[in-house]
Design a protein around this motif. Structure first.
Motif, PDB file in Angstrom:
ATOM      1  N   SER A  35     -43.137-118.260  61.659  1.00 49.30           N
ATOM      2  CA  SER A  35     -42.481-118.597  60.404  1.00 49.30           C
ATOM      3  C   SER A  35     -43.365-119.481  59.548  1.00 49.30           C
ATOM      4  O   SER A  35     -44.171-120.247  60.062  1.00 49.30           O
ATOM      5  N   VAL A  48     -39.580-120.984  54.664  1.00 46.29           N
ATOM      6  CA  VAL A  48     -39.984-120.107  53.571  1.00 46.29           C
ATOM      7  C   VAL A  48     -39.810-118.642  53.965  1.00 46.29           C
ATOM      8  O   VAL A  48     -39.242-117.855  53.216  1.00 46.29           O
ATOM      9  N   ALA A  49     -40.289-118.301  55.162  1.00 43.88           N
ATOM     10  CA  ALA A  49     -40.191-116.918  55.628  1.00 43.88           C
ATOM     11  C   ALA A  49     -40.294-116.893  57.140  1.00 43.88           C
ATOM     12  O   ALA A  49     -40.928-117.769  57.746  1.00 43.88           O
ATOM     13  N   THR A  58     -39.196-109.199  58.094  1.00 45.28           N
ATOM     14  CA  THR A  58     -39.437-110.543  57.609  1.00 45.28           C
ATOM     15  C   THR A  58     -38.227-110.996  56.790  1.00 45.28           C
ATOM     16  O   THR A  58     -37.717-110.232  55.970  1.00 45.28           O
ATOM     17  N   TYR A  60     -36.749-113.936  54.129  1.00 45.86           N
ATOM     18  CA  TYR A  60     -37.283-114.865  53.133  1.00 45.86           C
ATOM     19  C   TYR A  60     -36.194-115.814  52.656  1.00 45.86           C
ATOM     20  O   TYR A  60     -35.015-115.442  52.551  1.00 45.86           O
ATOM     21  N   VAL A  64     -37.758-117.854  47.347  1.00 51.78           N
ATOM     22  CA  VAL A  64     -39.054-117.173  47.246  1.00 51.78           C
ATOM     23  C   VAL A  64     -38.930-115.653  47.256  1.00 51.78           C
ATOM     24  O   VAL A  64     -39.934-114.948  47.116  1.00 51.78           O
ATOM     25  N   LYS A  65     -37.729-115.148  47.432  1.00 56.12           N
ATOM     26  CA  LYS A  65     -37.537-113.693  47.469  1.00 56.12           C
ATOM     27  C   LYS A  65     -38.063-113.047  46.197  1.00 56.12           C
ATOM     28  O   LYS A  65     -37.805-113.527  45.093  1.00 56.12           O
ATOM     29  N   PHE A  68     -42.791-113.978  47.176  1.00 58.54           N
ATOM     30  CA  PHE A  68     -43.640-114.173  48.348  1.00 58.54           C
ATOM     31  C   PHE A  68     -43.519-112.967  49.270  1.00 58.54           C
ATOM     32  O   PHE A  68     -42.434-112.387  49.419  1.00 58.54           O
ATOM     33  N   THR A  69     -44.637-112.632  49.917  1.00 65.15           N
ATOM     34  CA  THR A  69     -44.651-111.519  50.861  1.00 65.15           C
ATOM     35  C   THR A  69     -45.462-111.913  52.084  1.00 65.15           C
ATOM     36  O   THR A  69     -46.573-112.430  51.960  1.00 65.15           O
ATOM     37  N   LEU A  81     -49.366-115.157  53.907  1.00 63.01           N
ATOM     38  CA  LEU A  81     -48.276-115.407  52.972  1.00 63.01           C
ATOM     39  C   LEU A  81     -48.838-115.247  51.568  1.00 63.01           C
ATOM     40  O   LEU A  81     -49.573-116.107  51.087  1.00 63.01           O
ATOM     41  N   VAL A 109     -34.109-117.798  58.288  1.00 67.81           N
ATOM     42  CA  VAL A 109     -35.244-118.626  57.895  1.00 67.81           C
ATOM     43  C   VAL A 109     -34.910-120.092  58.178  1.00 67.81           C
ATOM     44  O   VAL A 109     -33.761-120.517  58.057  1.00 67.81           O
TER      45      VAL A 109
END
Length: 128
Positions: A35, A48-49, A58, A60, A64-65, A68-69, A81, A109
Protein backbone atom coordinates in the motif's frame (compact mmCIF):
# COMPACT_ATOMS: atom_id res chain seq x y z
CA UNK A 1 14.64 -9.81 4.97
CA UNK A 2 12.09 -7.46 3.46
CA UNK A 3 13.24 -4.07 2.26
CA UNK A 4 11.22 -1.28 0.69
CA UNK A 5 12.78 1.78 -0.89
CA UNK A 6 10.68 4.69 -2.12
CA UNK A 7 11.93 7.19 -4.67
CA UNK A 8 10.72 9.69 -7.23
CA UNK A 9 9.54 12.47 -4.95
CA UNK A 10 10.31 16.13 -5.44
CA UNK A 11 8.64 19.45 -6.03
CA UNK A 12 6.05 20.15 -8.69
CA UNK A 13 3.46 22.78 -9.43
CA UNK A 14 -0.23 22.09 -9.03
CA UNK A 15 -1.59 20.30 -12.05
CA UNK A 16 1.69 18.52 -12.66
CA UNK A 17 2.59 14.86 -12.61
CA UNK A 18 4.99 12.67 -10.69
CA UNK A 19 5.74 8.97 -10.52
CA UNK A 20 6.85 7.35 -7.30
CA UNK A 21 8.57 3.99 -7.10
CA UNK A 22 8.59 1.46 -4.31
CA UNK A 23 11.34 -1.05 -4.97
CA UNK A 24 10.98 -4.13 -2.84
CA UNK A 25 13.01 -7.18 -1.94
CA UNK A 26 12.25 -10.20 0.17
CA UNK A 27 8.52 -10.20 -0.53
CA UNK A 28 6.82 -13.48 -1.43
CA UNK A 29 6.33 -14.29 -5.09
CA UNK A 30 2.60 -14.66 -4.50
CA UNK A 31 0.31 -12.84 -2.15
CA UNK A 32 1.93 -9.43 -2.25
CA UNK A 33 0.02 -6.78 -0.36
CA UNK A 34 1.55 -3.33 -0.78
CA UNK A 35 0.00 0.00 0.00
CA UNK A 36 0.91 3.62 -0.51
CA UNK A 37 0.44 6.03 2.35
CA UNK A 38 1.20 9.69 2.87
CA UNK A 39 1.83 11.69 5.95
CA UNK A 40 1.85 15.35 6.82
CA UNK A 41 3.42 16.52 10.09
CA UNK A 42 0.83 16.59 12.83
CA UNK A 43 -1.59 14.36 11.00
CA UNK A 44 -2.18 10.63 10.88
CA UNK A 45 -0.69 8.54 8.13
CA UNK A 46 -3.30 8.45 5.36
CA UNK A 47 -3.88 5.57 2.99
CA UNK A 48 -3.61 6.46 -0.69
CA UNK A 49 -3.87 3.12 -2.48
CA UNK A 50 -3.76 -0.59 -1.72
CA UNK A 51 -2.51 -3.22 -4.17
CA UNK A 52 -3.14 -6.95 -3.85
CA UNK A 53 -1.32 -9.33 -6.17
CA UNK A 54 -3.76 -12.14 -5.35
CA UNK A 55 -6.76 -10.25 -6.67
CA UNK A 56 -4.82 -8.01 -9.04
CA UNK A 57 -7.01 -5.19 -7.82
CA UNK A 58 -6.02 -1.81 -6.51
CA UNK A 59 -8.17 0.27 -4.18
CA UNK A 60 -7.82 4.03 -4.05
CA UNK A 61 -8.69 6.68 -1.53
CA UNK A 62 -11.56 8.88 -2.70
CA UNK A 63 -9.27 11.88 -2.67
CA UNK A 64 -7.03 10.41 -5.39
CA UNK A 65 -9.44 8.37 -7.52
CA UNK A 66 -9.15 9.23 -11.17
CA UNK A 67 -5.81 11.00 -10.63
CA UNK A 68 -3.49 8.34 -9.19
CA UNK A 69 -2.73 4.94 -10.68
CA UNK A 70 -0.81 2.04 -9.18
CA UNK A 71 1.08 -0.45 -11.32
CA UNK A 72 3.32 -3.40 -10.53
CA UNK A 73 6.40 -4.48 -12.42
CA UNK A 74 7.48 -7.73 -10.84
CA UNK A 75 10.44 -8.02 -13.21
CA UNK A 76 11.83 -4.88 -11.61
CA UNK A 77 10.48 -5.65 -8.15
CA UNK A 78 8.73 -2.31 -8.15
CA UNK A 79 5.33 -0.86 -7.41
CA UNK A 80 4.68 2.50 -8.99
CA UNK A 81 2.35 5.33 -8.07
CA UNK A 82 1.59 7.54 -11.04
CA UNK A 83 0.21 10.83 -9.79
CA UNK A 84 -1.51 13.19 -12.21
CA UNK A 85 -3.32 16.48 -11.73
CA UNK A 86 -1.49 17.02 -8.49
CA UNK A 87 -2.93 19.38 -5.90
CA UNK A 88 -1.36 21.20 -3.01
CA UNK A 89 -3.19 18.86 -0.64
CA UNK A 90 -1.24 15.94 -2.12
CA UNK A 91 1.88 17.29 -0.43
CA UNK A 92 3.38 14.93 2.10
CA UNK A 93 5.87 12.18 2.78
CA UNK A 94 4.88 9.13 0.78
CA UNK A 95 5.54 5.67 2.14
CA UNK A 96 4.95 2.17 0.91
CA UNK A 97 3.93 -0.46 3.41
CA UNK A 98 3.86 -4.18 2.76
CA UNK A 99 2.63 -7.44 4.21
CA UNK A 100 -0.36 -7.47 6.48
CA UNK A 101 0.06 -8.94 9.92
CA UNK A 102 -1.53 -12.39 9.82
CA UNK A 103 -1.43 -12.54 6.03
CA UNK A 104 -3.90 -11.56 3.35
CA UNK A 105 -4.60 -8.00 2.37
CA UNK A 106 -6.96 -5.45 3.96
CA UNK A 107 -10.20 -4.90 2.16
CA UNK A 108 -9.79 -1.17 2.14
CA UNK A 109 -7.26 1.60 1.84
CA UNK A 110 -5.49 2.73 4.97
CA UNK A 111 -5.00 0.83 8.23
CA UNK A 112 -1.27 1.55 8.57
CA UNK A 113 -1.02 -0.44 11.80
CA UNK A 114 -1.65 -3.72 10.00
CA UNK A 115 1.46 -3.48 7.83
CA UNK A 116 4.72 -5.04 8.93
CA UNK A 117 7.29 -3.53 6.57
CA UNK A 118 7.88 0.10 5.66
CA UNK A 119 10.23 2.16 3.57
CA UNK A 120 11.72 5.47 4.67
CA UNK A 121 9.53 7.55 2.44
CA UNK A 122 9.95 10.10 -0.31
CA UNK A 123 8.81 13.70 -0.03
CA UNK A 124 6.30 15.15 -2.46
CA UNK A 125 5.71 18.88 -2.47
CA UNK A 126 3.03 20.42 -4.65
CA UNK A 127 2.99 24.19 -4.88
CA UNK A 128 -0.15 26.11 -5.74
Amino acid sequence: QVQLVESGGGSVQAGGTMRLSCVYSGLPVRGKCISWFREVPGQEREGVARFSSDSGHTLYADSVKGRFTVSLDDSKSALYLQMNSLRSEDTGMYYCGASRRGGGCPGRVGLPDVYIHWGRGTQVTVSA
